[in-house]
Design a protein around this motif. Sequence first.
Motif, PDB file in Angstrom:
ATOM      1  N   VAL A 242       0.843  -1.188   0.000  1.00 23.86           N
ATOM      2  CA  VAL A 242       0.000   0.000   0.000  1.00 23.86           C
ATOM      3  C   VAL A 242       0.883   1.244   0.000  1.00 23.86           C
ATOM      4  O   VAL A 242       0.655   2.193  -0.744  1.00 23.86           O
ATOM      5  CB  VAL A 242      -0.971  -0.006   1.198  1.00 23.86           C
ATOM      6  N   ALA A 243       1.940   1.173   0.809  1.00 27.72           N
ATOM      7  CA  ALA A 243       2.849   2.314   0.896  1.00 27.72           C
ATOM      8  C   ALA A 243       3.546   2.572  -0.436  1.00 27.72           C
ATOM      9  O   ALA A 243       3.829   3.702  -0.813  1.00 27.72           O
ATOM     10  CB  ALA A 243       3.889   2.062   1.989  1.00 27.72           C
ATOM     11  N   LEU A 244       3.769   1.474  -1.178  1.00 19.62           N
ATOM     12  CA  LEU A 244       4.461   1.577  -2.462  1.00 19.62           C
ATOM     13  C   LEU A 244       3.627   2.343  -3.493  1.00 19.62           C
ATOM     14  O   LEU A 244       4.150   2.910  -4.441  1.00 19.62           O
ATOM     15  CB  LEU A 244       4.744   0.153  -2.966  1.00 19.62           C
ATOM     16  N   LYS A 245       2.301   2.342  -3.287  1.00 13.66           N
ATOM     17  CA  LYS A 245       1.358   3.014  -4.194  1.00 13.66           C
ATOM     18  C   LYS A 245       1.549   2.593  -5.659  1.00 13.66           C
ATOM     19  O   LYS A 245       1.540   3.408  -6.569  1.00 13.66           O
ATOM     20  CB  LYS A 245       1.468   4.539  -4.063  1.00 13.66           C
ATOM     21  N   GLY A 246       1.785   1.321  -5.852  1.00 17.79           N
ATOM     22  CA  GLY A 246       1.956   0.807  -7.217  1.00 17.79           C
ATOM     23  C   GLY A 246       0.714   0.115  -7.704  1.00 17.79           C
ATOM     24  O   GLY A 246      -0.407   0.556  -7.441  1.00 17.79           O
ATOM     25  N   ARG A 247       0.912  -1.002  -8.389  1.00 15.73           N
ATOM     26  CA  ARG A 247      -0.187  -1.732  -9.000  1.00 15.73           C
ATOM     27  C   ARG A 247      -1.156  -2.273  -7.942  1.00 15.73           C
ATOM     28  O   ARG A 247      -2.367  -2.208  -8.102  1.00 15.73           O
ATOM     29  CB  ARG A 247       0.403  -2.893  -9.812  1.00 15.73           C
ATOM     30  N   TYR A 248      -0.597  -2.790  -6.855  1.00 16.20           N
ATOM     31  CA  TYR A 248      -1.432  -3.335  -5.796  1.00 16.20           C
ATOM     32  C   TYR A 248      -2.363  -2.261  -5.260  1.00 16.20           C
ATOM     33  O   TYR A 248      -3.557  -2.468  -5.106  1.00 16.20           O
ATOM     34  CB  TYR A 248      -0.541  -3.862  -4.666  1.00 16.20           C
ATOM     35  N   TYR A 249      -1.780  -1.137  -5.021  1.00 16.72           N
ATOM     36  CA  TYR A 249      -2.548  -0.005  -4.511  1.00 16.72           C
ATOM     37  C   TYR A 249      -3.671   0.328  -5.479  1.00 16.72           C
ATOM     38  O   TYR A 249      -4.818   0.507  -5.108  1.00 16.72           O
ATOM     39  CB  TYR A 249      -1.608   1.189  -4.331  1.00 16.72           C
ATOM     40  N   GLN A 250      -3.302   0.342  -6.760  1.00 14.02           N
ATOM     41  CA  GLN A 250      -4.264   0.655  -7.823  1.00 14.02           C
ATOM     42  C   GLN A 250      -5.402  -0.362  -7.854  1.00 14.02           C
ATOM     43  O   GLN A 250      -6.572  -0.004  -7.955  1.00 14.02           O
ATOM     44  CB  GLN A 250      -3.533   0.542  -9.148  1.00 14.02           C
ATOM     45  N   LEU A 251      -5.025  -1.642  -7.787  1.00 10.65           N
ATOM     46  CA  LEU A 251      -6.015  -2.708  -7.885  1.00 10.65           C
ATOM     47  C   LEU A 251      -7.040  -2.633  -6.787  1.00 10.65           C
ATOM     48  O   LEU A 251      -8.198  -2.947  -6.970  1.00 10.65           O
ATOM     49  CB  LEU A 251      -5.320  -4.077  -7.797  1.00 10.65           C
ATOM     50  N   TYR A 252      -6.569  -2.263  -5.594  1.00 12.90           N
ATOM     51  CA  TYR A 252      -7.478  -2.345  -4.459  1.00 12.90           C
ATOM     52  C   TYR A 252      -7.999  -1.025  -3.960  1.00 12.90           C
ATOM     53  O   TYR A 252      -8.701  -0.969  -2.978  1.00 12.90           O
ATOM     54  CB  TYR A 252      -6.813  -3.130  -3.330  1.00 12.90           C
TER      55      TYR A 252
END
Lengths: 578, 630
Positions: free
Chosen positions: B613-623
């Motif tokens: 979540v902190a990375l604000k990458g794809r995972y953040y985007q997906l969720y």
Amino acid sequence: MRRLLRYVGEYRKYAIIAMVLVAMEVVFDVAIPMVMSNIIDIGINGAAGPDPGYCIKMGAVMLGMSTVAMFCGILSSKVASQAGAGYVRNLRNVMFNKIQDFSFKNIDHFTVPSLITRLTMDMRQMRMAFMTVTRMLVRSPMQLIFSFVMVAKINLKLASVFAVALPILSVGLYLIFKTAHPRFQEMMTRTDDLNAATEENLIGIRVVKTFVRGEFEKQKFSRANNAVRDNMRKAEKIVNLNEPFFSTVMYCCMIAVSWFGGKSIIRGELSVGEFMSYISYIRMVLFSLLMISSSLMQIVFADTSVGRLNAILDEKIDITDTDADPELVLEDASIRFENVDFKYSAEAEENALTDINIDIKPGQVVGILGPTGAGKTSLISLIPRLYDVTDGKVIVGGHDVRDYKMDNLRKDVAVVLQKNLLFTGTIEENILWGDPNATHEEVVEAAKCAQADDFIMSFPDGYETKIEQSGVNVSGGQQQRLCIARALIKKPKIVIMDDSTSAVDTDTDRRIRMALKEKLAGMTTIIIAQRVASVMEADQILMMENGRIVAHGTHEELLKTSEAYRDLYESQTQGVQA
Amino acid sequence: MAEERERKYRQRRQGRPSDIKRTISELWSYLKSYPGHMITMVVTVCVSALTNVASSYFFKPIINDYVVPFIGKDNVDLSKFAAMLGFMASIYAAGVVSTYLTRRVMSHMTTGVLASLRETIFDHLQDMPISYYDGKTHGEIMTYITSDVDTMRMLISQTMPMVINTLISIVGIIVVMLRLDWRLSIINIGILILVVFVSVSLTKLSRKYFSQMQFLVSQLHGFIEETFTGQKVVKAYQHEDAVTEEFTGIVDDLYNIDIRTGFLGGLMMPINMNLSYIAYVVTAVVGALLCINGTQDVGTIASFLLYARQISGPVSRMSQQFNYVMMSLAGAERVFTLIDSPSEPDEGDVVMVNAEIAEDGTIKEADHRTGIWAWKDPQNGNALTRVMGDVRFDNVTFSYVEGKVVLDGVSFYAKPGQKIAFVGSTGAGKTTITNLINRFYDIQGGSITYDGFDIKRIKKDSLRSSIGMVLQDTNLFSGTVMENIRYGRLDATDEECIAAAKLANADSFITRLPQGYQTVLEANGSNLSQGQRQLLNISRAAVASPPVLVLDEATSSIDTRTEHLIEAGMDEIMKGRTVFTIAHRLSTVRGSNAIMVIEHGKIIERGSHDELVALKGRYYQLYTGTLELE
């Protein structure tokens, strides 16, 4: 069987002509041994001494008769094949059309795999039986009657041999038939069981393999398989008696005829020629009886199939629009449910939906949330009248759904079903399913709206990419998007998406909803979803549980009023706010 | 659309066998296991064919020796005549008995052969690799066991005796005829040749139409299968008229072919019958003339007349069967091709055994279930090492179809007891990873190790027994709820099954079913909701209680609230095990030790939930689609 025969329809005349031709063929066939007896009795042993000229004359007569018989046979084969093929064609079309008229409830009643088996396997059984039966059941009784007439004409006393043999043979064949029937039925039930178990195994092959249950399954199959084999043996044991029994009777007749016939000849009551034609007739009479019995056996085989086909024709179609006004079309895109109760079948104990009241204005977006089995799919199925309400009213576009012609209603209400399917053909063809008259530009537009254009264009053949059966060559999410495109191209007034984006990632899901909002403003949209995110900006959200609407309002309202909604929302977003 | 289907069915349902010799020799290997039956059959068929030939011969002595000489005489001694008939009766009796025996023996043998064929097919299907099942419908595979095996019934039970019978009858009749009168024999043999010629050419003619018909029928069935499978879609889109039109098109083609095959099939009987009448007539006339000039007697003519009718029957019956024989051979060929195709490779020798740990820490093999397992390595003196659940992927490359890379250099590890989650869009390759762990497919590059062993070294049954899988598609089997849960571990007691169901929170809905745990599930549990089926699936894995657990969208159809409820149970099930989870839902993967984000077959992000979540990458985007919208 008789009930299915009425579909002979326009081929009835062929069938009748064929029967007449067969009758003629049989008459000539049967007469030949009679003429032959004259050759011997008059030509050789005649009172006036041997007469070679007479022999040749009679020979010519017989050749003529046999040629006529052959032409009758050829013609009847031609006409009969026309009647047979035509009948099967009619029957296939009638069955298929009937199933096309089935409502969802009717389909549920039979289940899809069973419908497939009926129209393929059972139809094949039925066709085979029909072919044999028509060939044999017309010819054999006629042969039986005519040769019996001949036998009686030659010598009534000798014919009494048949008077004894025929009842014995008939009773015997009947008993064999009667005993075999239940055994065959039993065997077929076992076979059905075996097939069902095998199919189940094949469907769940991954489970079988992950749990390493191969040996277990093999043993299970082996037991069912041996049961089929043993039942088959039990059934065949009886049928195996058929031919030996028949031969016994035939041989007994031959010996009896030889004995009594021989004595009659010696006494001068019978001529040698007559005796010889007699022997020929024994074969004919008894053979035709054997043919009749084996045709009847075929009918027994086909009996189950015929019953299963009849069940389709007997099925009462529970949703019809015969009384509907053909001019009536949707005035707007509004939907109203008034005190709706619904159950899937009259016998069901519990309602699938109870006391549903909703009011949806044209152009609204409505979200439906709720656990599996809450009645979400049931609710939306009532809008395009896939099922009829048990109580209350569903009003779409200003009128009760039952007042519309089904075509008019469904033209304006597009449903993307939960279990949606693509068909063999290109992507473009599949999208065109929604509207066969749409242009390529419209197809692309619909695909763009459903966020499908990008991946379609990434295929080497683009819109011409072939979809294999059930769409195995596109991923689940891609299939869902194609199904959405197929719904959108209809330009419906109302679009219903039943968990249609479950395999699509959140991001794409959002883009689809945005596109719908922008491009298709004015269209009423109903979205069933698992994710709160998919419905939170809807104009109204319905929370369902146990067939009832338990909460209702906008996202903000529900956050305040519904604990269930708040729980759901938090469980899905919790932790992300960090 | 039509061509596509055509291509498919042409491949699948060839109406004609391509290697008859091989097929027959394969079939022979099944028949060989019934030597007694085969010998009995050959003997009895010969006897019944010969009695049939003899039965017509008797009329010569009856007429010539016992009847004609006594015509017009009184007080004739009929005892010889009676004795003759008695002899005849005994020959007939022999015929009847052999016919019955033929039937009996063939029926026993055929049902036996068909049953063992079905079993061989089924057993082989269990051993086929998963890749075999990809892209095939189960209906397609079913036809091997149903119609293909069934068409062989006639081939075995009727064709073989028929061929023998025909040969013996024809030879027998010709021999007897020649002994009776060579002149009449020539006429009859001539006509027999004509019958053979007509039968062969009609069969040849009809074969073309017959295979066309076969092809159209399979096309029709394919169409029906596809349309009905999507029948609800057809209705929802009012596509009824369009599919009906296409259906009628195929049916019309079939009608046209049907007329031709039916006609050609129906020709054989009247033509051959007429030819046999010609033989009859010519025999009668020529015979009469021979009698008149005194070179032949009436009794011989009587027998001859019967032979004239008898001789063409077997030929036309046999040729009428020809097309069906070809069809059965084609079915048999498909079956044998399947049986001969290679099964799943299983070259590993490391097996998993129940184990006990002694007080001093040494591992001993146990003869009962202990809940502890060990690997037994025969290449290392049967050394035992405890099964821990340490799974490592090292630079794994994999593609289902050559050239279409699905996983590209994937590396990760799961230490014993860790929870690893895979997220990513559909088609990214998440499920593929789990399919590789239990070796449903073999990798093309890199390596996968399990507790230090390359998974190729582990016997497949052991490997898979050590991994519990809860798949997205819930497959249940006909039987009671209890039996379905017990599928996870066959020796589990009722109490253990119920305990597992309680862990998975399935107990509450099961006890509400009409017969509780003894409720019989209909086909694939269609009387349960998808969510309930998933709960049963989880119970099944819980009762198996394996060292490694794979949850592939195991709770996707369970609503979030129920998922909440089973959380505690799931924690219990996952305790101490290595767990791989695939899920769309954030709530399901949040607690994992590590989350791998997979896109296009590569791991693009990895870390704990908070890190990602902190990375604000794809995972953040997906969720976080939700948050962006606000």
